[in-house]
Scaffold this motif. Structure first.
Motif, PDB file in Angstrom:
ATOM      1  N   ALA A 133       0.822  -1.211   0.000  1.00  0.00           N
ATOM      2  CA  ALA A 133       0.000   0.000   0.000  1.00  0.00           C
ATOM      3  C   ALA A 133       0.855   1.260   0.000  1.00  0.00           C
ATOM      4  CB  ALA A 133      -0.934  -0.007   1.206  1.00  0.00           C
ATOM      5  N   ILE A 134       1.899   1.262   0.817  1.00  0.00           N
ATOM      6  CA  ILE A 134       2.785   2.429   0.893  1.00  0.00           C
ATOM      7  C   ILE A 134       3.538   2.619  -0.415  1.00  0.00           C
ATOM      8  CG2 ILE A 134       4.861   3.335   2.023  1.00  0.00           C
ATOM      9  CD1 ILE A 134       3.756   1.989   4.629  1.00  0.00           C
ATOM     10  N   LEU A 135       4.043   1.527  -0.985  1.00  0.00           N
ATOM     11  CA  LEU A 135       4.770   1.610  -2.249  1.00  0.00           C
ATOM     12  C   LEU A 135       3.874   2.157  -3.358  1.00  0.00           C
ATOM     13  CD1 LEU A 135       7.322   1.019  -3.889  1.00  0.00           C
ATOM     14  CD2 LEU A 135       6.457  -1.301  -4.219  1.00  0.00           C
ATOM     15  N   ALA A 136       2.658   1.663  -3.439  1.00  0.00           N
ATOM     16  CA  ALA A 136       1.741   2.135  -4.479  1.00  0.00           C
ATOM     17  C   ALA A 136       1.414   3.614  -4.305  1.00  0.00           C
ATOM     18  CB  ALA A 136       0.458   1.306  -4.458  1.00  0.00           C
ATOM     19  N   GLU A 137       1.100   4.024  -3.108  1.00  0.00           N
ATOM     20  CA  GLU A 137       0.766   5.436  -2.877  1.00  0.00           C
ATOM     21  C   GLU A 137       1.971   6.332  -3.110  1.00  0.00           C
ATOM     22  OE1 GLU A 137      -1.709   8.644  -2.205  1.00  0.00           O
ATOM     23  OE2 GLU A 137      -2.157   6.556  -2.657  1.00  0.00           O
ATOM     24  N   ALA A 138       3.145   5.882  -2.701  1.00  0.00           N
ATOM     25  CA  ALA A 138       4.366   6.669  -2.911  1.00  0.00           C
ATOM     26  C   ALA A 138       4.635   6.864  -4.400  1.00  0.00           C
ATOM     27  CB  ALA A 138       5.553   5.986  -2.241  1.00  0.00           C
ATOM     28  N   GLN A 139       4.419   5.824  -5.193  1.00  0.00           N
ATOM     29  CA  GLN A 139       4.616   5.949  -6.633  1.00  0.00           C
ATOM     30  C   GLN A 139       3.566   6.869  -7.251  1.00  0.00           C
ATOM     31  OE1 GLN A 139       4.603   1.885  -7.945  1.00  0.00           O
ATOM     32  NE2 GLN A 139       6.775   1.629  -7.483  1.00  0.00           N
ATOM     33  N   ALA A 140       2.352   6.798  -6.775  1.00  0.00           N
ATOM     34  CA  ALA A 140       1.267   7.610  -7.324  1.00  0.00           C
ATOM     35  C   ALA A 140       1.464   9.098  -7.045  1.00  0.00           C
ATOM     36  CB  ALA A 140      -0.070   7.153  -6.782  1.00  0.00           C
ATOM     37  N   CYS A 141       2.069   9.420  -5.895  1.00  0.00           N
ATOM     38  CA  CYS A 141       2.222  10.841  -5.552  1.00  0.00           C
ATOM     39  C   CYS A 141       3.687  11.275  -5.469  1.00  0.00           C
ATOM     40  CB  CYS A 141       1.469  11.166  -4.264  1.00  0.00           C
ATOM     41  SG  CYS A 141       2.165  10.419  -2.786  1.00  0.00           S
ATOM     42  N   SER A 142       4.593  10.450  -5.982  1.00  0.00           N
ATOM     43  CA  SER A 142       6.026  10.764  -6.035  1.00  0.00           C
ATOM     44  C   SER A 142       6.624  11.056  -4.662  1.00  0.00           C
ATOM     45  CB  SER A 142       6.284  11.946  -6.979  1.00  0.00           C
ATOM     46  OG  SER A 142       5.840  11.626  -8.275  1.00  0.00           O
ATOM     47  N   ALA A 143       6.236  10.280  -3.662  1.00  0.00           N
ATOM     48  CA  ALA A 143       6.800  10.443  -2.317  1.00  0.00           C
ATOM     49  C   ALA A 143       8.211   9.868  -2.280  1.00  0.00           C
ATOM     50  CB  ALA A 143       5.915   9.741  -1.291  1.00  0.00           C
ATOM     51  N   ASP A 144       9.023  10.376  -1.383  1.00  0.00           N
ATOM     52  CA  ASP A 144      10.397   9.898  -1.268  1.00  0.00           C
ATOM     53  C   ASP A 144      10.501   8.797  -0.204  1.00  0.00           C
ATOM     54  OD1 ASP A 144      10.251  11.242   1.167  1.00  0.00           O
ATOM     55  OD2 ASP A 144      11.676  12.795   0.607  1.00  0.00           O
ATOM     56  N   GLY A 145      11.691   8.248  -0.052  1.00  0.00           N
ATOM     57  CA  GLY A 145      11.925   7.172   0.894  1.00  0.00           C
ATOM     58  C   GLY A 145      11.625   7.555   2.330  1.00  0.00           C
ATOM     59  N   ARG A 146      11.937   8.788   2.690  1.00  0.00           N
ATOM     60  CA  ARG A 146      11.671   9.247   4.060  1.00  0.00           C
ATOM     61  C   ARG A 146      10.170   9.217   4.361  1.00  0.00           C
ATOM     62  NH1 ARG A 146      15.062  13.405   6.765  1.00  0.00           N
ATOM     63  NH2 ARG A 146      14.321  13.281   8.894  1.00  0.00           N
ATOM     64  N   ALA A 147       9.366   9.674   3.414  1.00  0.00           N
ATOM     65  CA  ALA A 147       7.917   9.661   3.598  1.00  0.00           C
ATOM     66  C   ALA A 147       7.404   8.224   3.691  1.00  0.00           C
ATOM     67  CB  ALA A 147       7.225  10.391   2.456  1.00  0.00           C
ATOM     68  N   MET A 148       7.999   7.323   2.904  1.00  0.00           N
ATOM     69  CA  MET A 148       7.589   5.923   2.949  1.00  0.00           C
ATOM     70  C   MET A 148       7.915   5.301   4.305  1.00  0.00           C
ATOM     71  SD  MET A 148       8.691   4.745  -0.892  1.00  0.00           S
ATOM     72  CE  MET A 148       8.334   3.029  -0.613  1.00  0.00           C
ATOM     73  N   LEU A 149       9.105   5.583   4.839  1.00  0.00           N
ATOM     74  CA  LEU A 149       9.474   5.056   6.149  1.00  0.00           C
ATOM     75  C   LEU A 149       8.585   5.627   7.255  1.00  0.00           C
ATOM     76  CD1 LEU A 149      13.359   4.977   5.913  1.00  0.00           C
ATOM     77  CD2 LEU A 149      11.784   3.035   5.980  1.00  0.00           C
ATOM     78  N   THR A 150       8.254   6.885   7.137  1.00  0.00           N
ATOM     79  CA  THR A 150       7.347   7.514   8.106  1.00  0.00           C
ATOM     80  C   THR A 150       5.975   6.842   8.062  1.00  0.00           C
ATOM     81  OG1 THR A 150       8.517   9.620   7.932  1.00  0.00           O
ATOM     82  CG2 THR A 150       6.274   9.694   8.812  1.00  0.00           C
ATOM     83  N   ALA A 151       5.477   6.594   6.853  1.00  0.00           N
ATOM     84  CA  ALA A 151       4.186   5.926   6.707  1.00  0.00           C
ATOM     85  C   ALA A 151       4.235   4.514   7.281  1.00  0.00           C
ATOM     86  CB  ALA A 151       3.770   5.880   5.247  1.00  0.00           C
ATOM     87  N   TYR A 152       5.340   3.819   7.073  1.00  0.00           N
ATOM     88  CA  TYR A 152       5.471   2.459   7.601  1.00  0.00           C
ATOM     89  C   TYR A 152       5.464   2.484   9.128  1.00  0.00           C
ATOM     90  CZ  TYR A 152       7.073  -2.259   8.441  1.00  0.00           C
ATOM     91  OH  TYR A 152       7.168  -3.554   8.882  1.00  0.00           O
ATOM     92  N   ALA A 153       6.235   3.404   9.706  1.00  0.00           N
ATOM     93  CA  ALA A 153       6.285   3.502  11.171  1.00  0.00           C
ATOM     94  C   ALA A 153       4.915   3.854  11.736  1.00  0.00           C
ATOM     95  CB  ALA A 153       7.323   4.546  11.585  1.00  0.00           C
ATOM     96  N   ALA A 154       4.199   4.748  11.062  1.00  0.00           N
ATOM     97  CA  ALA A 154       2.872   5.126  11.534  1.00  0.00           C
ATOM     98  C   ALA A 154       1.887   3.960  11.416  1.00  0.00           C
ATOM     99  CB  ALA A 154       2.357   6.324  10.730  1.00  0.00           C
ATOM    100  N   GLY A 155       2.011   3.188  10.358  1.00  0.00           N
ATOM    101  CA  GLY A 155       1.106   2.072  10.146  1.00  0.00           C
ATOM    102  C   GLY A 155       1.388   0.889  11.034  1.00  0.00           C
ATOM    103  N   TYR A 156       2.637   0.729  11.413  1.00  0.00           N
ATOM    104  CA  TYR A 156       3.012  -0.406  12.226  1.00  0.00           C
ATOM    105  C   TYR A 156       2.634  -0.180  13.659  1.00  0.00           C
ATOM    106  CZ  TYR A 156       5.520  -4.593  13.527  1.00  0.00           C
ATOM    107  OH  TYR A 156       5.840  -5.841  13.976  1.00  0.00           O
TER     108      TYR A 156
END
Length: 83
Positions: free
Chosen positions: A60-83
């Protein structure tokens, strides 16, 4: 029949379908990649009892990051928030 056709041939989009099977919309990519993660048994195990979080969070994070051009930091933040 339309839903089955849609699942077997998702619309092209900005998001990668893991395993080199093309691209799809963010929603389709998250769903297909998440299902594949479970089906192929790429589930992580949490000692704290939270289940297999990465199998549904990462697609889910990978797909959304690709759709809105998010960077790795935003992806890690989303993962930490989701976990």
């Amino acid at each position: 029949m339309h839903l089955l056709h849609h699942l077997l041939q998702p619309a092209n989009g900005p998001c990668v379908l893991l395993g080199g099977r093309g691209r799809a919309s963010a929603l389709d990519a998250a769903w297909i990649n998440g299902t594949a993660a479970h089906a192929l048994d790429f589930d992580d195990v949490s000692q704290r009892g939270f289940g297999h979080a990465s199998a549904f969070l990462v697609p889910a994070i990978l797909a959304e990051a690709q759709a809105c051009s998010a960077d790795g930091r935003a992806m890690l933040t989303a993962y930490a928030a989701g976990y």
